[in-house]
Motif scaffolding. Structure first.
Motif, PDB file in Angstrom:
ATOM      1  N   CYS A  55      88.787  60.991  64.809  1.00  0.00           N
ATOM      2  CA  CYS A  55      89.365  60.544  66.086  1.00  0.00           C
ATOM      3  C   CYS A  55      89.572  59.036  66.108  1.00  0.00           C
ATOM      4  CB  CYS A  55      88.483  60.964  67.253  1.00  0.00           C
ATOM      5  SG  CYS A  55      86.862  60.158  67.228  1.00  0.00           S
ATOM      6  N   CYS A 115      84.512  57.105  63.498  1.00  0.00           N
ATOM      7  CA  CYS A 115      84.776  58.511  63.163  1.00  0.00           C
ATOM      8  C   CYS A 115      86.159  58.630  62.519  1.00  0.00           C
ATOM      9  CB  CYS A 115      84.709  59.365  64.425  1.00  0.00           C
ATOM     10  SG  CYS A 115      85.300  61.048  64.173  1.00  0.00           S
ATOM     11  N   CYS A 158      85.995  65.248  70.438  1.00  0.00           N
ATOM     12  CA  CYS A 158      86.097  65.307  68.974  1.00  0.00           C
ATOM     13  C   CYS A 158      84.914  66.076  68.400  1.00  0.00           C
ATOM     14  CB  CYS A 158      86.130  63.885  68.418  1.00  0.00           C
ATOM     15  SG  CYS A 158      86.063  63.834  66.624  1.00  0.00           S
ATOM     16  N   HIS A 208      83.968  66.318  65.362  1.00  0.00           N
ATOM     17  CA  HIS A 208      83.359  65.654  64.207  1.00  0.00           C
ATOM     18  C   HIS A 208      82.242  64.707  64.637  1.00  0.00           C
ATOM     19  CE1 HIS A 208      83.331  64.514  60.015  1.00  0.00           C
ATOM     20  NE2 HIS A 208      83.291  63.230  60.378  1.00  0.00           N
ATOM     21  N   CYS A 209      82.513  63.946  65.721  1.00  0.00           N
ATOM     22  CA  CYS A 209      81.520  62.957  66.170  1.00  0.00           C
ATOM     23  C   CYS A 209      80.918  63.342  67.506  1.00  0.00           C
ATOM     24  CB  CYS A 209      82.163  61.574  66.249  1.00  0.00           C
ATOM     25  SG  CYS A 209      83.500  61.496  67.475  1.00  0.00           S
TER      26      CYS A 209
HETATM   27 ZN   LIG Z   1      85.475  61.718  66.370  1.00  0.00          ZN
END
Ligand SMILES: [Zn+2]
Ligand SMILES: [Zn+2]
Length: 389
Positions: free
Chosen positions: A205, A202, A176, A178-179
């Motif tokens: 995800c 997150c 992921c 984003h995280c």
């Molecule tokens: Zn994530």
């Protein structure tokens, strides 16, 4: 596995125990039989699971009520030895909080208890499948003896192409962005009290740390598809209209390998052409030839298990109720069996030929044919009341 033990007995509490007492009792058992304290001890593990199962039921008001009413059968098991299906992992993911600080944290992360739900204490979100409610029609014979049913249920099942992952193949999953695979995001917020750090799941995800780049074409990435499952279950004897059995995990599959919903089976009673049900008693309306009522006779009456012969005494009045003990329906907790109440009616012929008219006209003059009820005959309401007690 042997016959399932009573849940109250498992936790060592009385049937009137309150929520706090149950929680305390479970905590004690859980600590005693904890797998970490009893490594490799299968018996302790079983006891640990047994206690968790008992706690799950007794701490959920709806389940507890069903259990009190139907015993184990009310919870979807067959009532004999069928496991409820808790794994040690489930126990931590469900009841982890009850252990409080004592068992919290890294002690259960990974290791022998590595879990599909993510490790204890982590924040991965679990998807839940929805429950399915079905109605099942039962006739009186099935209700009298209990019945095993096998039915096909249309529902969401795990996608066979991706095995529930929702991804096209192994290469269709990536970390992921984003995280960066942590499953959590940390935000630092400035407040009047200083800088505060918060950690949340997150949003991209949902804690998995991975995202699907190419969704499975068969299920469009949901991880589930419409399918069918054959489910068999036992309905205990003595159920009544509207009662509900729960088959845990037999409902719709959840997205991405989450937890299945439950299958709720609602009992519907098929109307009988022969009997009227009154709680656990059955009522049968018997018509006898009025000559038989006068002379006495042996007549057949139906029961849920076939016909039986009963004697009609000479001089039986219409409105007489004959009680056939134990020929009714059992109570669902098997504490008793109802009766069959035979309500006797004398059939008066609606048509007579000349000869018959002549004979009866002669009898009309007989003093024995003049009504002469005694108090017992008159007290019809009283008899009726007694019959239903
Ligand atoms: Zn994530
Ligand atoms: Zn799929």
């Amino acid at each position: 596995m042997a016959q399932k033990r009573d849940y109250y007995e498992v936790l060592g509490v009385s049937q009137n125990a309150g929520a706090d007492e149950i929680k305390k009792a479970y905590r004690k058992k859980a600590i005693e039989y904890h797998p970490d304290k009893n490594p490799g001890n299968k018996e302790a593990e079983e006891k640990f699971k047994e206690a968790a199962e008992a706690y799950d039921v007794l701490s959920t008001p709806e389940k507890r009520q069903r259990y009190d009413q139907f015993g184990h059968a009310g919870l979807g098991g067959s009532g004999g030895g069928q496991s409820y299906g808790f794994s040690v992992d489930d126990i931590f993911s469900h009841f982890g909080d009850i252990f409080g600080g004592h068992f919290a944290g890294a002690q259960f992360s990974g290791g022998q208890f590595g879990s599909m739900f993510g490790n204890f204490g982590s924040q991965q979100e679990v998807n839940y499948g929805s429950d399915i409610r079905i109605r099942i029609k039962l006739d009186l014979k099935e209700i009298a003896h209990g019945v095993e049913k096998k039915i096909k249920v249309k529902k969401e099942i795990v996608c066979s192409a991706c095995n529930g992952s929702g991804a096209k193949d192994r290469n269709s999953v990536s970390t992921c962005p984003h995280c960066r695979g942590n499953g959590q995001v940390t935000q630092v917020v400035s407040t009047m009290l200083g800088r505060m750090q918060t950690t949340t799941v997150c949003p991209k995800c949902h804690g998995a740390g991975k995202v699907i780049t190419t969704p499975c074409p068969a299920c469009s990435g949901r991880g589930t598809q419409v399918g069918e499952e054959e489910v068999s279950f036992k309905i205990p004897a003595g159920v009544t209209e509207g009662m509900q059995l729960t088959l845990p995990g037999k409902g719709n599959a959840a997205r991405h390998g989450g937890q299945n919903g439950d299958l709720l089976v609602v009992v519907e009673e098929e109307r009988s052409e022969i009997f009227v049900r009154d709680a656990n008693n059955l009522i049968y309306n018997l018509f006898v030839n009025f000559v038989d009522a006068a002379l006495g006779a042996e007549v057949e009456v139906p029961t849920v298990d076939g016909k039986v012969k009963i004697a009609i005494k000479a001089g039986t009045q219409p409105g007489t109720i004959l009680r056939l003990k134990g020929k009714g329906l059992p109570t669902v907790n098997r504490l008793g069996v109802g009766d069959l109440l035979v309500y006797v009616n004398a059939w008066v012929p609606k048509q007579l030929d000349k000869e018959e008219q002549k004979i009866l006209a002669k009898l009309r003059q007989s003093p024995n044919f003049a009504p002469n009820p005694d108090s017992n005959d008159r007290n019809f309401m009283d008899r009726l009341r007694r019959a239903f007690q």
